[in-house]
Scaffold this motif. Structure first.
Motif, short mmCIF file in Angstrom:
data_model
loop_
_atom_site.label_atom_id
_atom_site.label_comp_id
_atom_site.label_asym_id
_atom_site.label_seq_id
_atom_site.Cartn_x
_atom_site.Cartn_y
_atom_site.Cartn_z
N THR A 20 0.83 -1.21 0.00
CA THR A 20 0.00 0.00 0.00
C THR A 20 0.86 1.25 0.00
O THR A 20 0.53 2.24 -0.65
N MET A 21 1.98 1.22 0.71
CA MET A 21 2.85 2.38 0.78
C MET A 21 3.45 2.72 -0.59
O MET A 21 3.64 3.90 -0.92
N TYR A 67 0.94 4.68 -2.39
CA TYR A 67 0.80 5.99 -1.77
C TYR A 67 1.93 6.92 -2.20
O TYR A 67 1.71 8.10 -2.50
N LYS A 68 3.16 6.39 -2.25
CA LYS A 68 4.29 7.20 -2.68
C LYS A 68 4.12 7.64 -4.13
O LYS A 68 4.48 8.76 -4.50
N LEU A 85 -4.09 4.97 3.66
CA LEU A 85 -3.11 4.95 2.57
C LEU A 85 -3.70 4.41 1.28
O LEU A 85 -3.28 4.79 0.19
N PRO A 102 -5.67 7.65 -0.97
CA PRO A 102 -4.87 8.80 -0.54
C PRO A 102 -5.49 10.15 -0.80
O PRO A 102 -5.03 11.16 -0.27
N ASP A 107 -3.04 12.95 6.40
CA ASP A 107 -2.37 11.98 5.54
C ASP A 107 -2.84 12.00 4.10
O ASP A 107 -2.31 11.26 3.27
#
Length: 263
Positions: free
Chosen positions: A58-59, A62-63, A220, A223, A232
């Motif tokens: 997931t990160m 998100y990035k 996340l 987003p 966030d």
């Protein structure tokens, strides 16, 4: 007042306190019928592994979501600069129409991302009218082709952002994580670990970590949310600034030409 970055923690704590209260109640009722075994460590370790895998996947999305608004803003800026150059070479070119089209993007982008509409893509497609005008004015085809590539890149990035926003990363894995963590907490509720107070504190600590991470995964995974909904959500400030930037530059150009004409 709770600081913005502690909002997610503040929303998680009430659930953790309920878990601690349930643990204390079960201890007093004597309903803890499970003894600690090596299997408990294996279950907790497996839960940490799966949650870590989900957080990593997931990160990465998100990035990418943080990078895409910058690319969209840069492409919008590039189209305007090229249009301004055409205006210098062909004074009859309607730069104001091009700028108005670009300035309209921030008005619809966040609503599109939150509600799944496609108004922003339709706005970007209106740039074709300005490209056709350039062609009629005799602008070299390879120059127009470069602008069309920027237009296609904007649409591609918009579609990628929309995909990340609407599609969950491994939905079945989310179901597994939520089910597994729920069962883990229930298991620990009925497990005797040590002294009654120690049991409640340990369970509260474990529940806080896992429940917080699950909530974080959901944050996340989507987003883009309504402006100001949380600390966030990915910022669109660079794209939002396009609206004022386009009109400011048009005014500056008009003032510059006015002074030049007066001189």
């Amino acid at each position: 007042m709770v600081a913005r970055r502690y909002v997610l923690l503040a929303r998680t704590l009430p659930v953790v306190l309920l878990v601690i209260a349930a643990k204390i109640a079960l201890e007093r009722l004597g309903w803890e019928f499970i003894d600690v075994s090596p299997l408990h460590a294996s279950i907790v370790g497996g839960a940490i592994f799966i949650v870590g895998m989900m957080l990593t996947g997931t990160m990465s999305d998100y990035k990418e979501s943080e990078r895409l608004p910058t690319e969209i803003a840069a492409s919008l800026e590039s189209v305007f600069r090229e249009g301004a150059y055409v205006k210098e070479q062909h004074p009859s070119f309607d730069l104001a129409r091009l700028a108005e089209t670009l300035a309209h993007v921030p008005h619809t982008l966040r609503d599109d991302l939150v509600h799944g509409t496609t108004h922003t893509v339709e706005t970007v497609e209106r740039l074709t009218d300005s490209f056709l005008e350039m062609d009629a004015l005799g602008v070299p085809p390879n120059y127009i082709a470069r602008l069309k590539q920027e237009q296609a890149q904007i649409v591609r990035n918009l579609m990628r952002v929309s995909y990340i926003q609407r599609i969950s990363f491994l939905p079945s894995a989310y179901t597994l994580v939520e089910t597994m963590l729920g069962l883990l907490i229930v298991l620990l509720l009925f497990t005797r670990i040590g002294a009654p107070l120690v049991d409640a504190v340990m369970l509260g600590f474990i529940a806080l970590i896992f429940l917080y991470i699950v909530r974080l995964l959901h944050v996340l995974d989507s987003p883009f949310r309504p402006a100001g909904s949380g600390p966030d959500d990915v910022s669109l400030f660079q794209i939002d600034a396009i609206h004022d930037t386009m009109h400011t530059r048009l005014d500056e150009r008009a003032g510059h030409h006015h002074h030049a004409g007066g001189g």
